[in-house]
Design an enzyme around this catalytic site. Structure first.
Site, PDB file in Angstrom:
ATOM      1  N   HIS A   1       5.852  -2.462 -13.002  1.00 35.35           N
ATOM      2  CA  HIS A   1       7.169  -2.303 -13.632  1.00 35.35           C
ATOM      3  C   HIS A   1       7.663  -3.702 -13.946  1.00 35.35           C
ATOM      4  O   HIS A   1       7.396  -4.652 -13.207  1.00 35.35           O
ATOM      5  CB  HIS A   1       8.123  -1.582 -12.672  1.00 35.35           C
ATOM      6  CG  HIS A   1       9.527  -1.426 -13.165  1.00 35.35           C
ATOM      7  ND1 HIS A   1       9.829  -1.104 -14.476  1.00 35.35           N
ATOM      8  CD2 HIS A   1      10.725  -1.558 -12.532  1.00 35.35           C
ATOM      9  CE1 HIS A   1      11.153  -1.027 -14.614  1.00 35.35           C
ATOM     10  NE2 HIS A   1      11.709  -1.308 -13.451  1.00 35.35           N
TER      11      HIS A   1
ATOM     12  N   GLY B   1       2.382   7.545  -7.793  1.00 37.85           N
ATOM     13  CA  GLY B   1       1.079   7.138  -7.291  1.00 37.85           C
ATOM     14  C   GLY B   1       0.178   8.276  -6.874  1.00 37.85           C
ATOM     15  O   GLY B   1      -1.029   8.246  -7.128  1.00 37.85           O
TER      16      GLY B   1
ATOM     17  N   GLU C   1      13.319  -4.632  -5.363  1.00 37.34           N
ATOM     18  CA  GLU C   1      14.356  -5.416  -4.713  1.00 37.34           C
ATOM     19  C   GLU C   1      13.819  -6.464  -3.738  1.00 37.34           C
ATOM     20  O   GLU C   1      14.543  -7.374  -3.334  1.00 37.34           O
ATOM     21  CB  GLU C   1      15.358  -4.505  -3.994  1.00 37.34           C
ATOM     22  CG  GLU C   1      14.775  -3.643  -2.889  1.00 37.34           C
ATOM     23  CD  GLU C   1      14.275  -2.281  -3.366  1.00 37.34           C
ATOM     24  OE1 GLU C   1      14.202  -1.367  -2.525  1.00 37.34           O
ATOM     25  OE2 GLU C   1      13.966  -2.153  -4.571  1.00 37.34           O
TER      26      GLU C   1
ATOM     27  N   TYR D   1       0.836  -1.204   0.000  1.00 36.69           N
ATOM     28  CA  TYR D   1       0.000   0.000   0.000  1.00 36.69           C
ATOM     29  C   TYR D   1       0.871   1.254   0.000  1.00 36.69           C
ATOM     30  O   TYR D   1       0.607   2.216   0.700  1.00 36.69           O
ATOM     31  CB  TYR D   1      -0.942  -0.009   1.216  1.00 36.69           C
ATOM     32  CG  TYR D   1      -2.185   0.845   1.024  1.00 36.69           C
ATOM     33  CD1 TYR D   1      -3.216   0.420   0.197  1.00 36.69           C
ATOM     34  CD2 TYR D   1      -2.331   2.063   1.674  1.00 36.69           C
ATOM     35  CE1 TYR D   1      -4.351   1.183   0.017  1.00 36.69           C
ATOM     36  CE2 TYR D   1      -3.465   2.846   1.507  1.00 36.69           C
ATOM     37  CZ  TYR D   1      -4.474   2.396   0.680  1.00 36.69           C
ATOM     38  OH  TYR D   1      -5.606   3.162   0.501  1.00 36.69           O
TER      39      TYR D   1
END
Length: 334
Positions: free
Chosen positions: A109, A135, A85, A26
């Site tokens: 992505h 966002g 990552e 979130y």
């Protein structure tokens, strides 16, 4: 590939109506996708680490949070928005074992899919909706009745309707109001990394630092150098953002425009472009991805050293002082 752009009429949201969408994370993109999809009439389940600021924010926004297994149970679309990552670790430890044939994995992505840090089973769809904006902009433009342009890519089409699901997702977050451009995981990932490294982040920050240091080393006041090499970048970029290079050149003085046209190519030379090509090859070969994942897994020692060095450099310390004088700036310090 020929340019294809999809709008609302091309992207019916019906593919997600009456179905559940799980959003894993979130943060910047996660909160925007969750809220926009919910406002578009889609059932959204959110998974976030309990006790974090993002967890508390999701609760404030009215979501009943659960773990990843609970969120994904019965979901048609699972949108993974956690950082690049950590995606592979989260996928391997918490998502892979609960995936059901026919579900759709969604990403904002292409990093982990393209470089195969995540390899989903062949019986699930793999799609991407990548908004071309942060966002908070995806959310604010949606609330205004607009949207941020998005990219769509389909890596696996196990069910035959992967693109329809992806387009419905893009419509549900407002992207189809502005336009959803078709691409591939390869194209999105490689151009995104190249742009960040050579122009938007790496290239720009290095250019600013070099200009600032050149003036200071020549005896000019650091504060004056800051205004010329850092502060006014926004003024120029805003003009290009509105109307490209031509509008920027139309808006500045003739003296500035002549300096732009005659001196710019002396800064960004064929040697610079050759280095850009080398960086692009590091991106496309997966060398950069491997380097970054290894850096993260080894504790980010080099990353932190480089960050701290720039954080406390003269350009930054002068900037912190000057920004306090400019009350119209919503100054942010980290």
């Amino acid at each position: 590939m020929a340019l294809k752009i999809y709008y609302e009429k091309d992207a019916p949201i019906d593919a997600l109506k009456g179905r559940r969408v799980a959003v894993i994370g979130y943060g910047s993109q996660g909160h925007a996708h969750s809220l926009n999809l919910r406002d578009s009439g889609i059932e959204v389940a959110v998974a976030e680490l309990e006790g974090t600021d993002n967890y508390k924010l999701a609760l404030e926004h009215g979501f009943s949070l659960g773990d990843i297994k609970t969120a994904c149970d019965g979901a048609t679309l699972i949108i993974v928005t956690v950082p690049d990552e950590v995606q592979a670790k989260v996928y391997k430890e918490q998502i892979a074992s609960i995936l059901v044939a026919g579900q759709t994995l969604g990403f904002c992505h292409g990093f982990n899919i393209h470089f195969k840090y995540i390899v989903p089973p062949k019986d699930v769809n793999v799609v991407m909706i990548a908004p071309k904006g942060p966002g908070h902009l995806v959310r604010s433009e949606f609330v205004k009745g607009g949207g941020v342009p998005c990219l769509i890519a389909v890596e696996q089409n196990a069910t035959g309707d992967a693109k329809a699901i992806g387009l419905a997702w893009g419509n549900g977050i407002g992207g189809a109001r502005a336009g959803v451009i078709e691409t591939t995981y390869k194209e999105e990932t490689e151009t995104d990394l190249f742009g960040e490294q050579c122009v938007l982040c790496g290239g720009l920050t290095s250019l600013i630092k070099a200009g600032f240091e050149t003036l200071v080393e020549a005896g000019y006041q650091p504060e004056i150098a800051y205004f010329e090499c850092m502060h006014e970048v926004k003024l120029i970029v805003d003009l290009m953002y509105q109307g490209g290079m031509s509008y920027m050149r139309y808006s500045i003085s003739n003296t500035a425009e002549y300096g732009d046209l005659t001196r710019g190519p002396r800064i960004i030379t064929e040697q610079t472009k050759a280095e850009m090509k080398k960086i692009l090859s590091e991106v496309t070969s997966g060398e950069f991805a491997k380097e970054w994942i290894n850096e993260y897994q080894s504790g980010l020692k080099r990353f932190k050293q480089m960050y701290e060095k720039d954080h406390d450099c003269q350009l930054e310390t002068v900037g912190r002082k000057l920004r306090k004088m400019m009350k119209w700036i919503d100054s942010k310090e980290v």
